[in-house]
Every structure is written in structure tokens, then in C-alpha cells.
Design a protein around this motif. Structure first.
Motif, PDB file in Angstrom:
ATOM      1  N   ALA A 248      -6.981  10.459 -47.483  1.00  0.00           N
ATOM      2  CA  ALA A 248      -8.459  10.422 -47.888  1.00  0.00           C
ATOM      3  C   ALA A 248      -9.132  10.426 -46.565  1.00  0.00           C
ATOM      4  O   ALA A 248      -8.908   9.632 -45.448  1.00  0.00           O
ATOM      5  N   ARG A 249     -10.204  11.018 -46.632  1.00  0.00           N
ATOM      6  CA  ARG A 249     -11.066  11.163 -45.007  1.00  0.00           C
ATOM      7  C   ARG A 249     -11.779   9.951 -44.633  1.00  0.00           C
ATOM      8  O   ARG A 249     -11.258   9.724 -43.452  1.00  0.00           O
ATOM      9  N   ASN A 250     -12.455   9.140 -45.689  1.00  0.00           N
ATOM     10  CA  ASN A 250     -12.892   7.796 -45.005  1.00  0.00           C
ATOM     11  C   ASN A 250     -11.948   6.986 -44.605  1.00  0.00           C
ATOM     12  O   ASN A 250     -12.045   6.047 -43.539  1.00  0.00           O
ATOM     13  N   ARG A 251     -10.794   6.680 -45.398  1.00  0.00           N
ATOM     14  CA  ARG A 251      -9.788   5.958 -45.112  1.00  0.00           C
ATOM     15  C   ARG A 251      -9.190   6.131 -43.576  1.00  0.00           C
ATOM     16  O   ARG A 251      -9.023   5.457 -42.661  1.00  0.00           O
ATOM     17  N   ALA A 252      -8.884   7.547 -43.383  1.00  0.00           N
ATOM     18  CA  ALA A 252      -8.163   8.145 -42.061  1.00  0.00           C
ATOM     19  C   ALA A 252      -9.222   7.933 -41.035  1.00  0.00           C
ATOM     20  O   ALA A 252      -8.917   7.395 -39.816  1.00  0.00           O
ATOM     21  N   PHE A 253     -10.413   8.028 -41.124  1.00  0.00           N
ATOM     22  CA  PHE A 253     -11.513   7.718 -40.131  1.00  0.00           C
ATOM     23  C   PHE A 253     -11.466   6.198 -39.875  1.00  0.00           C
ATOM     24  O   PHE A 253     -11.981   5.916 -38.730  1.00  0.00           O
ATOM     25  N   GLY A 254     -11.558   5.610 -40.841  1.00  0.00           N
ATOM     26  CA  GLY A 254     -11.694   3.962 -40.819  1.00  0.00           C
ATOM     27  C   GLY A 254     -10.413   3.676 -40.000  1.00  0.00           C
ATOM     28  O   GLY A 254     -10.611   2.506 -38.998  1.00  0.00           O
ATOM     29  N   GLU A 255      -9.363   4.070 -40.028  1.00  0.00           N
ATOM     30  CA  GLU A 255      -8.240   3.823 -39.122  1.00  0.00           C
ATOM     31  C   GLU A 255      -8.349   4.001 -37.467  1.00  0.00           C
ATOM     32  O   GLU A 255      -7.844   3.216 -36.850  1.00  0.00           O
ATOM     33  N   VAL A 256      -9.058   5.172 -37.412  1.00  0.00           N
ATOM     34  CA  VAL A 256      -9.417   5.374 -35.993  1.00  0.00           C
ATOM     35  C   VAL A 256     -10.293   4.250 -35.457  1.00  0.00           C
ATOM     36  O   VAL A 256     -10.064   3.594 -34.381  1.00  0.00           O
ATOM     37  N   LEU A 257     -11.238   3.664 -36.098  1.00  0.00           N
ATOM     38  CA  LEU A 257     -12.216   2.788 -35.832  1.00  0.00           C
ATOM     39  C   LEU A 257     -11.510   1.436 -35.511  1.00  0.00           C
ATOM     40  O   LEU A 257     -11.778   0.496 -34.708  1.00  0.00           O
ATOM     41  N   GLY A 258     -10.759   1.301 -36.661  1.00  0.00           N
ATOM     42  CA  GLY A 258      -9.785   0.107 -36.622  1.00  0.00           C
ATOM     43  C   GLY A 258      -8.852  -0.284 -35.245  1.00  0.00           C
ATOM     44  O   GLY A 258      -8.780  -1.458 -34.765  1.00  0.00           O
ATOM     45  N   ARG A 259      -8.315   1.129 -34.622  1.00  0.00           N
ATOM     46  CA  ARG A 259      -7.463   1.119 -33.770  1.00  0.00           C
ATOM     47  C   ARG A 259      -8.346   0.901 -32.373  1.00  0.00           C
ATOM     48  O   ARG A 259      -8.082   0.942 -31.274  1.00  0.00           O
ATOM     49  N   GLY A 260      -9.788   0.791 -32.544  1.00  0.00           N
ATOM     50  CA  GLY A 260     -10.701   0.513 -31.147  1.00  0.00           C
ATOM     51  C   GLY A 260     -11.660   1.605 -30.881  1.00  0.00           C
ATOM     52  O   GLY A 260     -12.235   1.462 -29.861  1.00  0.00           O
ATOM     53  N   ALA A 261     -11.526   2.782 -31.524  1.00  0.00           N
ATOM     54  CA  ALA A 261     -12.238   3.903 -31.195  1.00  0.00           C
ATOM     55  C   ALA A 261     -13.790   3.669 -31.413  1.00  0.00           C
ATOM     56  O   ALA A 261     -14.173   2.900 -32.472  1.00  0.00           O
ATOM     57  N   THR A 262     -14.834   4.237 -30.701  1.00  0.00           N
ATOM     58  CA  THR A 262     -16.051   4.405 -30.989  1.00  0.00           C
ATOM     59  C   THR A 262     -16.255   5.017 -31.957  1.00  0.00           C
ATOM     60  O   THR A 262     -15.698   6.132 -32.620  1.00  0.00           O
ATOM     61  N   LEU A 263     -17.641   5.150 -32.641  1.00  0.00           N
ATOM     62  CA  LEU A 263     -18.154   6.033 -33.743  1.00  0.00           C
ATOM     63  C   LEU A 263     -17.992   7.608 -33.046  1.00  0.00           C
ATOM     64  O   LEU A 263     -17.585   8.324 -33.797  1.00  0.00           O
ATOM     65  N   ALA A 264     -18.375   7.778 -31.918  1.00  0.00           N
ATOM     66  CA  ALA A 264     -18.427   9.151 -31.314  1.00  0.00           C
ATOM     67  C   ALA A 264     -16.964   9.649 -31.178  1.00  0.00           C
ATOM     68  O   ALA A 264     -16.611  10.905 -31.258  1.00  0.00           O
ATOM     69  N   GLU A 265     -16.298   8.442 -30.634  1.00  0.00           N
ATOM     70  CA  GLU A 265     -14.637   9.229 -30.505  1.00  0.00           C
ATOM     71  C   GLU A 265     -14.146   9.487 -31.877  1.00  0.00           C
ATOM     72  O   GLU A 265     -13.482  10.635 -31.703  1.00  0.00           O
ATOM     73  N   ALA A 266     -14.506   8.811 -32.789  1.00  0.00           N
ATOM     74  CA  ALA A 266     -13.549   9.073 -34.197  1.00  0.00           C
ATOM     75  C   ALA A 266     -14.257  10.255 -34.728  1.00  0.00           C
ATOM     76  O   ALA A 266     -13.125  11.152 -35.222  1.00  0.00           O
ATOM     77  N   GLN A 267     -15.611  10.623 -34.358  1.00  0.00           N
ATOM     78  CA  GLN A 267     -16.109  11.962 -34.935  1.00  0.00           C
ATOM     79  C   GLN A 267     -15.726  13.095 -34.243  1.00  0.00           C
ATOM     80  O   GLN A 267     -15.435  14.178 -34.859  1.00  0.00           O
ATOM     81  N   ALA A 268     -15.454  12.851 -32.920  1.00  0.00           N
ATOM     82  CA  ALA A 268     -14.841  14.012 -32.032  1.00  0.00           C
ATOM     83  C   ALA A 268     -13.625  14.132 -32.403  1.00  0.00           C
ATOM     84  O   ALA A 268     -12.941  15.569 -32.262  1.00  0.00           O
ATOM     85  N   GLY A 269     -12.868  13.659 -33.252  1.00  0.00           N
ATOM     86  CA  GLY A 269     -11.475  13.922 -33.759  1.00  0.00           C
ATOM     87  C   GLY A 269     -11.370  14.363 -35.177  1.00  0.00           C
ATOM     88  O   GLY A 269     -10.294  14.716 -35.541  1.00  0.00           O
ATOM     89  N   THR A 270     -12.489  14.639 -35.774  1.00  0.00           N
ATOM     90  CA  THR A 270     -12.344  15.241 -37.199  1.00  0.00           C
ATOM     91  C   THR A 270     -13.264  16.496 -37.340  1.00  0.00           C
ATOM     92  O   THR A 270     -14.561  16.523 -36.815  1.00  0.00           O
ATOM     93  N   ARG A 271     -12.970  17.340 -38.080  1.00  0.00           N
ATOM     94  CA  ARG A 271     -13.945  18.452 -38.169  1.00  0.00           C
ATOM     95  C   ARG A 271     -14.688  18.293 -39.705  1.00  0.00           C
ATOM     96  O   ARG A 271     -15.363  19.267 -40.088  1.00  0.00           O
ATOM     97  N   GLN A 272     -13.921  17.204 -40.539  1.00  0.00           N
ATOM     98  CA  GLN A 272     -14.574  17.291 -41.741  1.00  0.00           C
ATOM     99  C   GLN A 272     -15.702  16.216 -42.041  1.00  0.00           C
ATOM    100  O   GLN A 272     -15.679  15.184 -41.160  1.00  0.00           O
ATOM    101  N   THR A 273     -16.564  16.412 -42.978  1.00  0.00           N
ATOM    102  CA  THR A 273     -17.549  15.371 -43.412  1.00  0.00           C
ATOM    103  C   THR A 273     -16.898  13.941 -43.866  1.00  0.00           C
ATOM    104  O   THR A 273     -15.986  14.098 -44.879  1.00  0.00           O
ATOM    105  N   VAL A 274     -17.192  12.984 -43.217  1.00  0.00           N
ATOM    106  CA  VAL A 274     -16.908  11.595 -43.798  1.00  0.00           C
ATOM    107  C   VAL A 274     -18.154  11.059 -44.377  1.00  0.00           C
ATOM    108  O   VAL A 274     -19.125  10.471 -43.694  1.00  0.00           O
TER     109      VAL A 274
END
Length: 325
Positions: A248-274
Motif C-alpha cells: 500500500a502506497r500510503n503505508r510504505a510512504f509513512g514507513e519512510v517518514l517514520g524512519r526519519g526522512a523528511t517529506l521531500a526525501e520521502a517524495q524523492a523515493g517514489t514515482r506514484q501518487t500518495v
């Protein structure tokens, strides 16, 4: 419909149920790939598409004579696309929305955006929701979904068009509840992913799912939804799938944030809409305007858009005044 992940998957559902389907995409090279090789490696690698699916980069050609028009664009791009397409949509066509979100700035649900921007009568608009993880559906793993429309006959028309051996659709007239369930679950799935990324356990995650569902139901009650909708596929079903699946895109994106990434860093790692990233802002504003408390949504917005440390967001949730459940 557009040839993204879920748009292509839903085209396969329709084709496997016996319909001829035209996919639209703005990239001619992807259109050529779908038509020649009958696959979409950009969004559904390894999945063969039925020959009843053809693709085009011409929106007018895609919409000409269509009996069912499926809109699979991201929530925040829906209005812009509809303004361009509304004069091309056949006047009697049934519109099916796959988008799950609340529009920024207006607080409108997707069916309301379609009615307004597309100049479409609300009783022509159906909403499809439920546990809709595209890779699993494309792999023909059994699932059920809900088709909601204020016109029961039109919902049944779409139900007949999509029912096949792996996709079981139910109907509903609760468009409000079904759309809110699909929109808010994206935000709660972000919270679930953040908790997962922080290394938190099952008690925390179960708490997020149940209290997230309570938030959704509170907002739904205020807006006139049927409370029972949130106990079904459009509520708990969709929420559980989006929280529990690593796909699931939102869960996977949240995991990146939970590991300390910023929003911009997390967005740079995905090509799909969250969808939850922007919808958390719109849902927060909608809830505030209705006088509804949605503390998890508030904290997800703080983490995503205010740069708040997830640990501080968690502390804020746990430090709220105690009350009856």
C-alpha cells in the motif's frame, strides 16, 4: 480511464468481465507498448492484459461512444482533467470514480468535484471503493469492492459490468460514507506506516486502526453518512488493506517518514501518487469546519507538512485528555 496502476488494473477487471475497454494515456510510447505487447511494464510489470484492452493518447477517441467512463486520475488532478474532458463525455454515460481523496481548497469529495467540474448530474456518478490494492487484483487474487451511487439502478449497471471470477462488487447508495472511508483511510495508513517505521508494535497499530476508524465515523456522521458503511468494505475493509499491506502506497510512504526522512526525501523515493499526503490537509480543514475532532489526522498533517518529529506527534496523541471510548 488513465493507464496508471489502478486504472490499468480496473481496465483488466472490466475486460475480464466481458467489456471492450479503451485506456487513455498522454505518453504515446506507453500507448504503443500496451497495444503491441498487451502489458504495462511501467505500472503492472509481469501482468498480461486482455486483448479487449486498447490504448490511445487521444482523449476524444477514448471517450467517443463510451457507455461507462472510468476516472482514475489522482484526486488533486481530477478537476483539471475534467475541465479538459467534459465536452467529450457522452451525455448519457455513467461516470465511475476510482479516486480516493478530498479536494484541497474546496473540501469537496470526488463525486462532488465530478458533478461541478464535469457538469454531470450526481445520479450519473458512481464511486468504487473498498480494499483495492492494484497488484493483487491484477494478479486475480479474490477481492470484493463497493460501488456507490444515489441511483441504485446505475450502481447495478456498473456492478454487472465488473463482476468476474476474482472481483466481487456490492452496491450501496451511501456515496458520502464510501468516499469518506476511502479518503480518510489514506491518512490513517500514513500514520500506520509511520508507526511501523518507528519500530512500534501491534498494540500501537491496532490502536491506530480502531481510533482512525472512529475518526472517520465521526466525520461521516456529521456529513450524513450511514454509520454502518464504516463497518463494511468501504470502511474497515479498505482501512485494513491499506494499513496491513507493505504494497500500500500510503503505508510504505509513512514507513519512510517514520524512519526519519523528511517529506521531500520521502517524495524523492517514489514515482506514484500518495493521496494521503495532500488529503490530510483537506480532511483536517473539512473536520475543523464541521467541528469534528480528528487527532490522528491532525498529527499526520503535522509530521508531513510542519516537519514535526513523529515521536513528538505520538506524545501529543498519548497526552490528550482521557475520555470514554
Amino acid at each position: 480511464m488513465t493507464a496508471g496502476s489502478f486504472g490499468t488494473t480496473f481496465a483488466k477487471v472490466l475486460a475480464d468481465a466481458g467489456s471492450d475497454v479503451t485506456l487513455w494515456h498522454r505518453r504515446p510510447e506507453l500507448v504503443a507498448r500496451i497495444n503491441e505487447f498487451h502489458d504495462n511494464p511501467d505500472y503492472l510489470p509481469g501482468i498480461a492484459l486482455p486483448h479487449a484492452i486498447t490504448a490511445t493518447a487521444d482523449a476524444a477517441a477514448a471517450l467517443a461512444g463510451a457507455e461507462i467512463v472510468v476516472l482514475a486520475t489522482p484526486a488533486q488532478a481530477l478537476r483539471e482533467n475534467l475541465v479538459a474532458w467534459r465536452d467529450l463525455i457522452p451525455p448519457t454515460a455513467t461516470i465511475v470514480s476510482l479516486a480516493k481523496g478530498i479536494e484541497l481548497g474546496t473540501g469537496l469529495r470526488m463525486s462532488e468535484v465530478i458533478a461541478e467540474a464535469g457538469a454531470v448530474s450526481p445520479d450519473r456518478i458512481c464511486v468504487l471503493t473498498g480494499p483495492n490494492l492494484a497488484p493483487e487484483i491484477a494478479a486475480e487474487q479474490p477481492t470484493a469492492s463497493v460501488i456507490a451511487c444515489t441511483d441504485p439502478a446505475r450502481a447495478e449497471l456498473v456492478q454487472d459490468a465488473v463482476a468476474n471470477g476474482y472481483f466481487r462488487p456490492y452496491t450501496s447508495t451511501d456515496v458520502i460514507g464510501c468516499e469518506l472511508g476511502g479518503a480518510v483511510k489514506n491518512v490513517i495508513a500514513l500514520a500506520y506506516g509511520i508507526a511501523t517505521g518507528m519500530g512500534l508494535g501491534h498494540n500501537t497499530k491496532a490502536t491506530l486502526i480502531t481510533r482512525g476508524l472512529a475518526e472517520t465515523a465521526r466525520l461521516g456522521a456529521k456529513l450524513g453518512a450511514d454509520p454502518m458503511t464504516f463497518a463494511g468494505l468501504a470502511g474497515l475493509g479498505d482501512l485494513f488493506a491499506s494499513c496491513s499491506s507493505p504494497q500500500a502506497r500510503n503505508r510504505a510512504f509513512g514507513e519512510v517518514l517514520g524512519r526519519g526522512a523528511t517529506l521531500a526525501e520521502a517524495q524523492a523515493g517514489t514515482r506514484q501518487t500518495v493521496e494521503g499526503v495532500k488529503s490530510c490537509l483537506a480532511i483536517r480543514d473539512l473536520a475543523r469546519g464541521c467541528g469534528v475532532e480528528m487527532p490522528i489526522t491532525e498529527q499526520v498533517e503535522q509530521v508531513c507538512h510542519e516537519g514535526v518529529d513523529p515521536r513528538k506527534a505520538l506524545a501529543a496523541l498519548m497526552g490528550r485528555e482521557t475520555k470514554p471510548e
